[in-house]
Scaffold this motif. Structure first.
Motif, PDB file in Angstrom:
ATOM      1  N   LEU A  42       0.839  -1.192   0.000  1.00  0.00           N
ATOM      2  CA  LEU A  42       0.000   0.000   0.000  1.00  0.00           C
ATOM      3  C   LEU A  42       0.879   1.248   0.000  1.00  0.00           C
ATOM      4  O   LEU A  42       1.720   1.417   0.888  1.00  0.00           O
ATOM      5  CB  LEU A  42      -0.900   0.004   1.239  1.00  0.00           C
ATOM      6  CG  LEU A  42      -2.012   1.039   1.284  1.00  0.00           C
ATOM      7  CD1 LEU A  42      -3.068   0.732   0.225  1.00  0.00           C
ATOM      8  CD2 LEU A  42      -2.647   1.054   2.651  1.00  0.00           C
ATOM      9  N   PRO A  43       0.711   2.122  -0.994  1.00  0.00           N
ATOM     10  CA  PRO A  43       1.552   3.329  -1.028  1.00  0.00           C
ATOM     11  C   PRO A  43       1.204   4.306   0.093  1.00  0.00           C
ATOM     12  O   PRO A  43       0.065   4.335   0.569  1.00  0.00           O
ATOM     13  CB  PRO A  43       1.263   3.948  -2.399  1.00  0.00           C
ATOM     14  CG  PRO A  43       0.033   3.306  -2.900  1.00  0.00           C
ATOM     15  CD  PRO A  43      -0.178   2.035  -2.135  1.00  0.00           C
ATOM     16  N   GLU A  44       2.166   5.079   0.501  1.00  0.00           N
ATOM     17  CA  GLU A  44       1.965   6.107   1.516  1.00  0.00           C
ATOM     18  C   GLU A  44       0.864   7.059   1.044  1.00  0.00           C
ATOM     19  O   GLU A  44       0.814   7.455  -0.106  1.00  0.00           O
ATOM     20  CB  GLU A  44       3.264   6.885   1.741  1.00  0.00           C
ATOM     21  CG  GLU A  44       3.248   7.772   2.956  1.00  0.00           C
ATOM     22  CD  GLU A  44       3.215   6.999   4.265  1.00  0.00           C
ATOM     23  OE1 GLU A  44       2.628   7.510   5.226  1.00  0.00           O
ATOM     24  OE2 GLU A  44       3.778   5.892   4.318  1.00  0.00           O
ATOM     25  N   GLY A  45      -0.042   7.397   1.933  1.00  0.00           N
ATOM     26  CA  GLY A  45      -1.121   8.317   1.594  1.00  0.00           C
ATOM     27  C   GLY A  45      -2.324   7.649   0.940  1.00  0.00           C
ATOM     28  O   GLY A  45      -3.250   8.323   0.521  1.00  0.00           O
ATOM     29  N   ALA A  46      -2.335   6.317   0.877  1.00  0.00           N
ATOM     30  CA  ALA A  46      -3.444   5.611   0.227  1.00  0.00           C
ATOM     31  C   ALA A  46      -4.598   5.317   1.184  1.00  0.00           C
ATOM     32  O   ALA A  46      -5.698   5.032   0.733  1.00  0.00           O
ATOM     33  CB  ALA A  46      -2.948   4.307  -0.401  1.00  0.00           C
ATOM     34  N   MET A  47      -4.356   5.388   2.490  1.00  0.00           N
ATOM     35  CA  MET A  47      -5.438   5.130   3.439  1.00  0.00           C
ATOM     36  C   MET A  47      -6.353   6.357   3.487  1.00  0.00           C
ATOM     37  O   MET A  47      -5.892   7.485   3.653  1.00  0.00           O
ATOM     38  CB  MET A  47      -4.884   4.839   4.837  1.00  0.00           C
ATOM     39  CG  MET A  47      -4.134   3.546   4.930  1.00  0.00           C
ATOM     40  SD  MET A  47      -3.765   3.032   6.637  1.00  0.00           S
ATOM     41  CE  MET A  47      -2.849   4.427   7.281  1.00  0.00           C
ATOM     42  N   LYS A  48      -7.649   6.116   3.341  1.00  0.00           N
ATOM     43  CA  LYS A  48      -8.647   7.193   3.339  1.00  0.00           C
ATOM     44  C   LYS A  48      -9.717   6.888   4.372  1.00  0.00           C
ATOM     45  O   LYS A  48      -9.968   5.739   4.714  1.00  0.00           O
ATOM     46  CB  LYS A  48      -9.321   7.307   1.971  1.00  0.00           C
ATOM     47  CG  LYS A  48      -8.373   7.465   0.798  1.00  0.00           C
ATOM     48  CD  LYS A  48      -7.808   8.836   0.732  1.00  0.00           C
ATOM     49  CE  LYS A  48      -6.937   8.952  -0.519  1.00  0.00           C
ATOM     50  NZ  LYS A  48      -6.107  10.115  -0.488  1.00  0.00           N
ATOM     51  N   TYR A  49     -10.381   7.924   4.843  1.00  0.00           N
ATOM     52  CA  TYR A  49     -11.525   7.777   5.736  1.00  0.00           C
ATOM     53  C   TYR A  49     -12.525   8.877   5.418  1.00  0.00           C
ATOM     54  O   TYR A  49     -12.183   9.903   4.836  1.00  0.00           O
ATOM     55  CB  TYR A  49     -11.105   7.844   7.207  1.00  0.00           C
ATOM     56  CG  TYR A  49     -10.608   9.208   7.633  1.00  0.00           C
ATOM     57  CD1 TYR A  49     -11.448  10.109   8.277  1.00  0.00           C
ATOM     58  CD2 TYR A  49      -9.298   9.603   7.393  1.00  0.00           C
ATOM     59  CE1 TYR A  49     -10.996  11.361   8.662  1.00  0.00           C
ATOM     60  CE2 TYR A  49      -8.832  10.850   7.771  1.00  0.00           C
ATOM     61  CZ  TYR A  49      -9.687  11.721   8.406  1.00  0.00           C
ATOM     62  OH  TYR A  49      -9.244  12.960   8.771  1.00  0.00           O
ATOM     63  N   MET A  50     -13.786   8.634   5.765  1.00  0.00           N
ATOM     64  CA  MET A  50     -14.807   9.651   5.571  1.00  0.00           C
ATOM     65  C   MET A  50     -14.981  10.400   6.887  1.00  0.00           C
ATOM     66  O   MET A  50     -15.224   9.785   7.932  1.00  0.00           O
ATOM     67  CB  MET A  50     -16.129   9.018   5.148  1.00  0.00           C
ATOM     68  CG  MET A  50     -17.165  10.050   4.757  1.00  0.00           C
ATOM     69  SD  MET A  50     -18.711   9.319   4.175  1.00  0.00           S
ATOM     70  CE  MET A  50     -18.179   8.643   2.612  1.00  0.00           C
ATOM     71  N   ASP A  51     -14.837  11.707   6.824  1.00  0.00           N
ATOM     72  CA  ASP A  51     -14.950  12.495   8.050  1.00  0.00           C
ATOM     73  C   ASP A  51     -16.413  12.789   8.374  1.00  0.00           C
ATOM     74  O   ASP A  51     -17.325  12.352   7.664  1.00  0.00           O
ATOM     75  CB  ASP A  51     -14.108  13.774   7.963  1.00  0.00           C
ATOM     76  CG  ASP A  51     -14.638  14.809   6.983  1.00  0.00           C
ATOM     77  OD1 ASP A  51     -15.742  14.617   6.403  1.00  0.00           O
ATOM     78  OD2 ASP A  51     -13.954  15.832   6.783  1.00  0.00           O
TER      79      ASP A  51
END
Length: 70
Positions: A42-51
């Motif tokens: 998994l590349p750096e910055g690929a983790m996302k979340y919905m705020d």
């Protein structure tokens, strides 16, 4: 910031959904390690979340408090 409770983290990627149990004292490092164990490349910055506003945000150490605030 470490949390003193357990939590279930639901993650989605590659068409799959996983639930990860995080033990007491978890913080950004534990979340990152758990997700990286599922997707080692998994590349750096690929983790996302919905705020809370419904916006997709990148999960990094600096946004972790917003992530846990939900």
């Amino acid at each position: 910031m470490a949390i003193d409770a357990t939590a279930v983290l639901k993650v989605r990627g590659g068409g799959e959904i996983h639930r990860i149990l995080l033990g007491p004292g978890y913080g950004f490092e534990a979340v990152h390690a758990a997700v990286s164990a599922l997707w080692p490349d998994l590349p750096e910055g690929a983790m996302k979340y919905m705020d809370g506003d419904g916006d997709w945000c990148t999960l990094v150490e600096g946004t972790y408090e917003d992530f846990i605030a939900g």
